[in-house]
Design an enzyme around this catalytic site. Structure first.
Site, PDB file in Angstrom:
ATOM      1  N   ASP A 117      35.611  36.579  41.482  1.00 47.20           N
ATOM      2  CA  ASP A 117      34.328  36.738  40.665  1.00 47.20           C
ATOM      3  C   ASP A 117      34.488  37.992  39.976  1.00 47.20           C
ATOM      4  O   ASP A 117      33.635  38.368  39.177  1.00 47.20           O
ATOM      5  CB  ASP A 117      33.183  36.818  41.471  1.00 47.20           C
ATOM      6  N   ASP A 177      34.822  26.777  39.266  1.00 48.07           N
ATOM      7  CA  ASP A 177      34.098  28.109  38.916  1.00 48.07           C
ATOM      8  C   ASP A 177      34.982  29.130  38.248  1.00 48.07           C
ATOM      9  O   ASP A 177      34.764  29.732  37.275  1.00 48.07           O
ATOM     10  CB  ASP A 177      33.259  28.783  39.836  1.00 48.07           C
TER      11      ASP A 177
HETATM   12  N1  GLY Z   1      30.200  30.480  41.127  1.00 45.11           N
HETATM   13  C1  GLY Z   1      29.060  30.473  41.837  1.00 45.11           C
HETATM   14  C2  GLY Z   1      28.319  29.189  41.585  1.00 45.11           C
HETATM   15  O1  GLY Z   1      28.260  28.591  40.478  1.00 45.11           O
HETATM   16  O2  GLY Z   1      27.373  29.111  42.456  1.00 45.11           O
END
Ligand code: GLY
Length: 391
Positions: A117, A177
């Site tokens: 992240d 993601d």
């Molecule tokens: N990257 C985490 C979400 O989309 O919840």
């Protein structure tokens, strides 16, 4: 374009999209009133105190409690990003001053290698700052973040490892993601001239392309790899209804991520995938008439299932960019519809609720019963980005 004409253009767009909202079932306020609602909400971001310990991530609309998170949370770059984008939309220096105060909040995350992240945390704050102020210190944080993200790359797998938890279940989880974090790498290569970041991004995108999609162009949430051989162990989910379901935000990350990767590489395979997943989403039989998806398009409880405005806004921003490469009018029309849908009092938070969020009705993590049908900060971020992209 000067600031005054730009504000006129944004307000004009809001009027245009409100005018396009025929076919939406819920009650809507007049264009002027809805525009007023949004502007009132924009100003509430300025009232939120600068606090080095926590950033407003979401809100429980029943208890009115704001969930605040430290910089290590994956969302920690969004509040600064929202303020920078509001400055670009309005030209009001108050947003810029507040953005300058909030941007350093996520700086230490540029050296935190605990998850993938780092891209969200660093690029949504410092990347947005760099669009307004050409400062070497912002560039340095972006390059540092890219260096940190690359420590999670395994050449045997050809991917960046997303998470380190659930080690008893997964060996090397990569989630859709993660495509969003590649923008940090592509930009870091442009800033520094070091091609390593770009090469990692391309390998990651290619591996995702190969393994993360189904024949119908929908995507899995999590692919678990064998880190020694690079083979796929499992195709599974954490945030979707089940392994074979269609988690709405995941589809949006895929469309946005592959469109953005096309911007930097011009690889037609990326464009093809973005278009395939966009078409799958736009024509899905379970998509409501206003285009704001249920949190998972295969939730058996549909139509009694929560929506996810955040998925709609990530998709909107991605589709506006996809339109620029393809000139496919259906992307533009669909996205204008999404933008019109959210700019109504069904989705804009009422002015009586004093919080630094714009929209209600996002869903964070349904399987964990976490942030269901609530205001969540990243819905606002991608809405503001979509408004800017519409320009
Ligand atoms: N990257 C985490 C979400 O989309 O919840």
């Amino acid at each position: 374009m000067n600031k005054v004409s730009f504000i006129c253009l944004v307000l004009g767009f809001a009027s245009l999209t409100s005018a396009c909202k025929s076919g939406i079932n819920h009650q809507t306020k007049s264009t002027t009133s809805v525009n007023g609602l949004l502007e009132t909400r924009y100003k509430m971001l300025l009232d939120y105190p600068v606090d080095s310990m926590s950033m407003p991530r979401s809100m429980n609309t029943k208890t009115l409690e704001i969930r605040k998170v430290p910089s290590k949370d994956w969302t920690s770059g969004f509040f600064a990003g929202n303020l920078w984008q509001l400055y670009r939309l309005t030209g009001d220096s108050k947003y810029k001053e507040q953005a300058q105060k909030w941007t350093p909040f996520s700086k230490k995350e540029s050296v935190n290698s605990n998850s993938h992240d780092v891209g969200f945390k660093v690029f949504c704050s410092f990347g947005e700052a760099l669009k307004v102020e050409n400062k070497k210190e912002y560039e340095a944080v972006i390059v540092k973040g890219a260096e940190t993200l690359c420590t999670r790359f395994n050449p045997k797998v050809g991917s960046i490892r997303s998470w380190d938890f659930n080690k008893e279940i997964w060996d090397y989880p990569v989630i859709i993601d993660n495509m969003m974090n590649l923008e940090l790498l592509f930009e870091a290569s442009k800033i520094s001239g070091n091609q390593k970041y770009r090469n990692v991004a391309i390998q990651h995108a290619n591996t995702t392309l190969k393994n993360q999609f189904r024949a119908d162009n929908s995507c899995y949430h999590v692919i678990d790899y064998n880190p020694t051989t690079g083979e796929v162990r499992k195709k599974t989910t954490l945030q979707g209804y089940n392994d074979d379901s269609v988690w709405a935000r995941g589809q949006a990350w895929a469309v946005y991520g592959f469109t953005m990767s096309y911007r930097y590489t011009k690889d037609p395979a990326y464009l093809k995938q973005a278009e395939g997943t966009a078409k799958f989403f736009m024509t899905n039989k379970n998509l409501p008439e206003d285009g704001i998806p249920y949190w998972d398009l295969k939730d058996p409880n549909i139509p009694n299932s929560p929506r996810d405005v955040s998925a709609a806004m990530v998709m909107a921003s991605g589709l506006y960019e996809l339109y620029t490469y393809t000139k496919n009018q259906s992307y533009l029309a669909f996205t204008d519809k999404l933008m019109a849908s959210v700019q109504t009092d069904k989705y804009i938070l009422s002015t009586g609720i004093k919080t630094p969020f714009l929209f209600d009705h996002s869903t964070g993590n349904w399987p964990k019963h976490d942030e269901i049908d609530e205001p969540i900060i990243y819905a606002d971020y991608y809405f503001l980005e979509a408004l800017l992209r519409k320009k």
